[in-house]
Motif scaffolding. Structure first.
Motif, PDB file in Angstrom:
ATOM      1  N   LEU A 183      22.885 -17.195  13.736  1.00 31.21           N
ATOM      2  CA  LEU A 183      21.872 -18.181  13.334  1.00 31.21           C
ATOM      3  C   LEU A 183      21.574 -18.072  11.846  1.00 31.21           C
ATOM      4  CD1 LEU A 183      19.364 -17.741  16.306  1.00 31.21           C
ATOM      5  CD2 LEU A 183      21.319 -19.290  16.146  1.00 31.21           C
ATOM      6  N   ASP A 184      21.132 -19.199  11.253  1.00 34.11           N
ATOM      7  CA  ASP A 184      20.730 -19.139   9.853  1.00 34.11           C
ATOM      8  C   ASP A 184      19.394 -18.403   9.737  1.00 34.11           C
ATOM      9  OD1 ASP A 184      18.470 -21.027  10.065  1.00 34.11           O
ATOM     10  OD2 ASP A 184      19.996 -22.566  10.276  1.00 34.11           O
ATOM     11  N   LEU A 185      19.025 -18.031   8.510  1.00 30.45           N
ATOM     12  CA  LEU A 185      17.883 -17.151   8.290  1.00 30.45           C
ATOM     13  C   LEU A 185      16.594 -17.690   8.884  1.00 30.45           C
ATOM     14  CD1 LEU A 185      16.594 -14.640   7.037  1.00 30.45           C
ATOM     15  CD2 LEU A 185      16.374 -15.913   4.885  1.00 30.45           C
ATOM     16  N   LYS A 186      16.295 -18.966   8.630  1.00 32.85           N
ATOM     17  CA  LYS A 186      15.033 -19.547   9.092  1.00 32.85           C
ATOM     18  C   LYS A 186      14.960 -19.547  10.615  1.00 32.85           C
ATOM     19  CE  LYS A 186      11.263 -21.647   7.480  1.00 32.85           C
ATOM     20  NZ  LYS A 186      10.395 -21.055   6.458  1.00 32.85           N
ATOM     21  N   LEU A 187      16.042 -19.967  11.261  1.00 26.69           N
ATOM     22  CA  LEU A 187      16.079 -20.017  12.719  1.00 26.69           C
ATOM     23  C   LEU A 187      16.058 -18.611  13.304  1.00 26.69           C
ATOM     24  CD1 LEU A 187      16.226 -21.686  15.265  1.00 26.69           C
ATOM     25  CD2 LEU A 187      18.715 -21.832  14.979  1.00 26.69           C
ATOM     26  N   ARG A 188      16.745 -17.667  12.634  1.00 25.16           N
ATOM     27  CA  ARG A 188      16.756 -16.289  13.124  1.00 25.16           C
ATOM     28  C   ARG A 188      15.347 -15.698  13.133  1.00 25.16           C
ATOM     29  NH1 ARG A 188      20.551 -14.530  10.077  1.00 25.16           N
ATOM     30  NH2 ARG A 188      19.471 -13.170   8.603  1.00 25.16           N
ATOM     31  N   GLU A 189      14.584 -15.960  12.067  1.00 22.69           N
ATOM     32  CA  GLU A 189      13.209 -15.462  12.000  1.00 22.69           C
ATOM     33  C   GLU A 189      12.347 -16.085  13.100  1.00 22.69           C
ATOM     34  OE1 GLU A 189      12.131 -16.423   7.996  1.00 22.69           O
ATOM     35  OE2 GLU A 189      12.932 -14.544   7.175  1.00 22.69           O
ATOM     36  N   GLN A 190      12.549 -17.371  13.362  1.00 26.06           N
ATOM     37  CA  GLN A 190      11.810 -18.049  14.432  1.00 26.06           C
ATOM     38  C   GLN A 190      12.170 -17.459  15.791  1.00 26.06           C
ATOM     39  OE1 GLN A 190      12.403 -22.334  14.552  1.00 26.06           O
ATOM     40  NE2 GLN A 190      11.964 -22.391  16.740  1.00 26.06           N
ATOM     41  N   MET A 191      13.465 -17.227  16.011  1.00 29.61           N
ATOM     42  CA  MET A 191      13.911 -16.707  17.295  1.00 29.61           C
ATOM     43  C   MET A 191      13.485 -15.255  17.509  1.00 29.61           C
ATOM     44  SD  MET A 191      15.131 -19.069  19.050  1.00 29.61           S
ATOM     45  CE  MET A 191      15.459 -17.901  20.373  1.00 29.61           C
ATOM     46  N   GLN A 192      13.299 -14.497  16.451  1.00 30.20           N
ATOM     47  CA  GLN A 192      12.795 -13.123  16.590  1.00 30.20           C
ATOM     48  C   GLN A 192      11.426 -13.128  17.257  1.00 30.20           C
ATOM     49  OE1 GLN A 192      12.856 -11.538  12.618  1.00 30.20           O
ATOM     50  NE2 GLN A 192      15.088 -11.394  12.547  1.00 30.20           N
ATOM     51  N   VAL A 193      10.561 -14.031  16.804  1.00 33.23           N
ATOM     52  CA  VAL A 193       9.224 -14.137  17.390  1.00 33.23           C
ATOM     53  C   VAL A 193       9.317 -14.575  18.844  1.00 33.23           C
ATOM     54  CG1 VAL A 193       7.001 -15.333  17.245  1.00 33.23           C
ATOM     55  CG2 VAL A 193       8.165 -14.608  15.152  1.00 33.23           C
ATOM     56  N   GLU A 194      10.153 -15.590  19.122  1.00 31.55           N
ATOM     57  CA  GLU A 194      10.286 -16.106  20.476  1.00 31.55           C
ATOM     58  C   GLU A 194      10.898 -15.068  21.412  1.00 31.55           C
ATOM     59  OE1 GLU A 194      11.994 -19.909  20.934  1.00 31.55           O
ATOM     60  OE2 GLU A 194      10.760 -20.863  19.389  1.00 31.55           O
ATOM     61  N   LEU A 195      11.854 -14.306  20.910  1.00 30.06           N
ATOM     62  CA  LEU A 195      12.516 -13.298  21.736  1.00 30.06           C
ATOM     63  C   LEU A 195      11.525 -12.230  22.177  1.00 30.06           C
ATOM     64  CD1 LEU A 195      15.313 -12.556  22.835  1.00 30.06           C
ATOM     65  CD2 LEU A 195      15.660 -11.175  20.783  1.00 30.06           C
ATOM     66  N   LYS A 196      10.666 -11.803  21.264  1.00 26.44           N
ATOM     67  CA  LYS A 196       9.659 -10.802  21.607  1.00 26.44           C
ATOM     68  C   LYS A 196       8.670 -11.363  22.637  1.00 26.44           C
ATOM     69  CE  LYS A 196       7.566  -6.847  21.249  1.00 26.44           C
ATOM     70  NZ  LYS A 196       8.172  -5.649  21.856  1.00 26.44           N
ATOM     71  N   GLU A 244      15.414  -5.260   9.119  1.00 27.25           N
ATOM     72  CA  GLU A 244      14.190  -6.063   9.207  1.00 27.25           C
ATOM     73  C   GLU A 244      14.014  -6.633  10.609  1.00 27.25           C
ATOM     74  OE1 GLU A 244      12.365 -10.107   7.194  1.00 27.25           O
ATOM     75  OE2 GLU A 244      13.445  -8.702   5.902  1.00 27.25           O
ATOM     76  N   GLU A 245      15.118  -7.045  11.214  1.00 20.42           N
ATOM     77  CA  GLU A 245      15.086  -7.562  12.580  1.00 20.42           C
ATOM     78  C   GLU A 245      14.625  -6.483  13.556  1.00 20.42           C
ATOM     79  OE1 GLU A 245      17.967 -10.741  13.962  1.00 20.42           O
ATOM     80  OE2 GLU A 245      18.912  -8.907  14.721  1.00 20.42           O
ATOM     81  N   ALA A 246      15.150  -5.279  13.399  1.00 19.80           N
ATOM     82  CA  ALA A 246      14.754  -4.171  14.272  1.00 19.80           C
ATOM     83  C   ALA A 246      13.277  -3.833  14.100  1.00 19.80           C
ATOM     84  CB  ALA A 246      15.612  -2.937  13.982  1.00 19.80           C
ATOM     85  N   LEU A 247      12.794  -3.808  12.865  1.00 16.24           N
ATOM     86  CA  LEU A 247      11.383  -3.506  12.619  1.00 16.24           C
ATOM     87  C   LEU A 247      10.484  -4.579  13.228  1.00 16.24           C
ATOM     88  CD1 LEU A 247      11.541  -2.351   8.874  1.00 16.24           C
ATOM     89  CD2 LEU A 247      11.218  -0.895  10.878  1.00 16.24           C
ATOM     90  N   THR A 248      10.921  -5.841  13.177  1.00 14.42           N
ATOM     91  CA  THR A 248      10.120  -6.959  13.679  1.00 14.42           C
ATOM     92  C   THR A 248       9.992  -6.932  15.200  1.00 14.42           C
ATOM     93  OG1 THR A 248      10.799  -8.365  11.828  1.00 14.42           O
ATOM     94  CG2 THR A 248       9.966  -9.485  13.782  1.00 14.42           C
ATOM     95  N   LEU A 249      11.073  -6.606  15.891  1.00  8.67           N
ATOM     96  CA  LEU A 249      11.138  -6.791  17.334  1.00  8.67           C
ATOM     97  C   LEU A 249      10.740  -5.574  18.163  1.00  8.67           C
ATOM     98  CD1 LEU A 249      14.534  -8.709  17.551  1.00  8.67           C
ATOM     99  CD2 LEU A 249      12.299  -9.634  18.150  1.00  8.67           C
ATOM    100  N   SER A 250      10.968  -4.391  17.672  1.00 12.92           N
ATOM    101  CA  SER A 250      11.075  -3.221  18.537  1.00 12.92           C
ATOM    102  C   SER A 250       9.774  -2.489  18.803  1.00 12.92           C
ATOM    103  CB  SER A 250      12.064  -2.226  17.908  1.00 12.92           C
ATOM    104  OG  SER A 250      13.237  -2.878  17.513  1.00 12.92           O
ATOM    105  N   ASP A 251       9.704  -1.909  20.017  1.00  5.98           N
ATOM    106  CA  ASP A 251       8.694  -0.897  20.309  1.00  5.98           C
ATOM    107  C   ASP A 251       9.138   0.438  19.719  1.00  5.98           C
ATOM    108  OD1 ASP A 251       7.058  -2.641  21.880  1.00  5.98           O
ATOM    109  OD2 ASP A 251       8.469  -2.423  23.532  1.00  5.98           O
ATOM    110  N   ARG A 252      10.432   0.756  19.908  1.00  2.89           N
ATOM    111  CA  ARG A 252      11.022   1.939  19.279  1.00  2.89           C
ATOM    112  C   ARG A 252      12.435   1.601  18.810  1.00  2.89           C
ATOM    113  NH1 ARG A 252      11.754   6.971  22.421  1.00  2.89           N
ATOM    114  NH2 ARG A 252      12.297   5.511  24.110  1.00  2.89           N
ATOM    115  N   ILE A 253      12.915   2.417  17.874  1.00  2.00           N
ATOM    116  CA  ILE A 253      14.235   2.202  17.280  1.00  2.00           C
ATOM    117  C   ILE A 253      14.972   3.534  17.223  1.00  2.00           C
ATOM    118  CG2 ILE A 253      15.510   1.443  15.223  1.00  2.00           C
ATOM    119  CD1 ILE A 253      12.958  -0.122  14.426  1.00  2.00           C
ATOM    120  N   ALA A 254      16.261   3.503  17.577  1.00  2.00           N
ATOM    121  CA  ALA A 254      17.148   4.634  17.324  1.00  2.00           C
ATOM    122  C   ALA A 254      18.067   4.252  16.172  1.00  2.00           C
ATOM    123  CB  ALA A 254      17.960   4.977  18.573  1.00  2.00           C
TER     124      ALA A 254
END
Length: 347
Positions: free
Chosen positions: A168-181, A199-209
């Protein structure tokens, strides 16, 4: 972690491809209902771990448990997990409803029930009005949501997502990050998300490895990884850091070892700041980059190192810094993070 049965438990998980060790004795527990991300550069082992959990690859050693049951040797169809891929893999000749219902059809569910369940899955991703359309009639974001609906309609205990937003392009990817969560919270399913985008991992995750060379370099919440990186690799890979080696640490901090300071923790001015724990270093502006919401300044310090400073673009900025300006960079000792050395990490 709680005392509840983890959704996924990996113990000594290893995968070798000839002489290459792609996954090197990984131990990991992922809680039920958690949005968990595996983050790392290409070749770090994160995607291989996902494929091992899915059953697409067999481990060279170790075990994989799903809610307490050993599934290490089970076939992919015999594991209560499902996978969403980057290319979505939708059937072009089927409409959206039939695409979503396909997994139920394979399981022998009757037409009436499977269509009802498919419509509920489409409603969960807010696409029930698109049920009669073909994939070619949808946008990239809509196709991504159809793939999610198809993966969740069979009610897996764990959903595996292999960089599903990468196309996805940047704008749509940022929108979908919110929707995915939001979708993950509504469904309550454990999501295991693979990405190389920090940045995607920081936005979405409860925890990250954070993976590096087939191992987990650090495990924690987004805030823990960003505010207190445990190694030079994590400090440099998760966000942007000003890394100070032993010599520069002695000159600027008065103590030995490797340290990092995030760019937004530093400020640039024309006079030294005062106060307990405040450090100042003079230098020359090498570059001033306008980012819209902020200004990125690259400064060569007189102490012999280059740092990056991120300033907010607000009305309180006294003036615009330009190349060649003499400035003082200030930061607080509390914002300096000591990084583990190779010896520390091995201890």
């Amino acid at each position: 972690m709680t005392d509840a049965q983890p959704a996924i438990r990996l113990t000594g998980l290893t995968k070798e491809f000839g002489s290459v060790t792609a996954v090197d004795h990984v131990d990991l527990e992922i809680a039920a209902g958690e949005f968990f991300s595996m983050l790392g550069p290409s070749g770090s082992g994160k995607t291989t771990v996902l494929r091992l959990i899915a059953g697409f690859e067999q481990p060279s050693g170790g075990t994989i448990e799903l809610f307490g049951h050993d599934v290490t040797k089970r076939a992919p169809f015999d594991r209560d997990v499902n996978t969403v891929f980057q290319d979505y893999a939708l059937f072009p000749h089927m409409n959206v409803l039939d695409n979503v219902a396909y997994g139920l059809r394979v399981r022998g569910i009757g037409r009436k029930e499977r269509n009802e369940r498919a419509m509920r899955a489409l409603a969960a991703v807010r696409l029930e009005q698109m049920a009669a359309r073909k994939p070619s009639q949808l946008s990239g974001g809509q196709r991504q949501r159809v793939a999610l609906a198809r993966a969740t309609v069979v009610e897996p205990k764990v959903l595996l997502l292999d960089e599903p937003l990468g196309a996805l392009d940047l704008k749509l990817r940022e929108q979908m990050q919110v929707e995915l969560k939001e979708i993950q919270r509504e469904l309550g399913i454990t999501f295991i998300f693979v990405t190389h985008d920090q940045e995607e991992a920081l936005t979405l995750s409860d925890r990250i490895a954070v993976f590096n060379d087939g191992r987990i370099e650090q495990l924690g919440t987004p805030a823990e990884l960003y505010e207190r990186p445990g190694s030079r690799f994590v400090a440099d890979f998760v966000g942007t850091s000003n890394l100070l080696d032993d010599e520069r640490s002695l000159a600027l901090l008065g103590r030995a070892g490797e340290h990092s300071v995030r760019p937004e923790k530093m400020i640039v001015g024309t006079a030294e700041q005062s106060g307990d724990g405040v450090r100042n270093a003079w230098g020359t502006v090498v570059e001033a980059i306008y980012l819209g919401s902020g200004i990125r300044l690259v400064v060569d310090l007189d102490a012999g190192t280059r740092v990056t400073v991120l300033e907010q673009n607000d009305r309180h900025r006294a003036h615009d810094d330009e190349r060649g300006d003499r400035v003082v960079v200030s930061w607080h000792d509390a914002d300096v993070v000591a990084l583990a050395t190779v010896t520390d990490a091995a201890a």
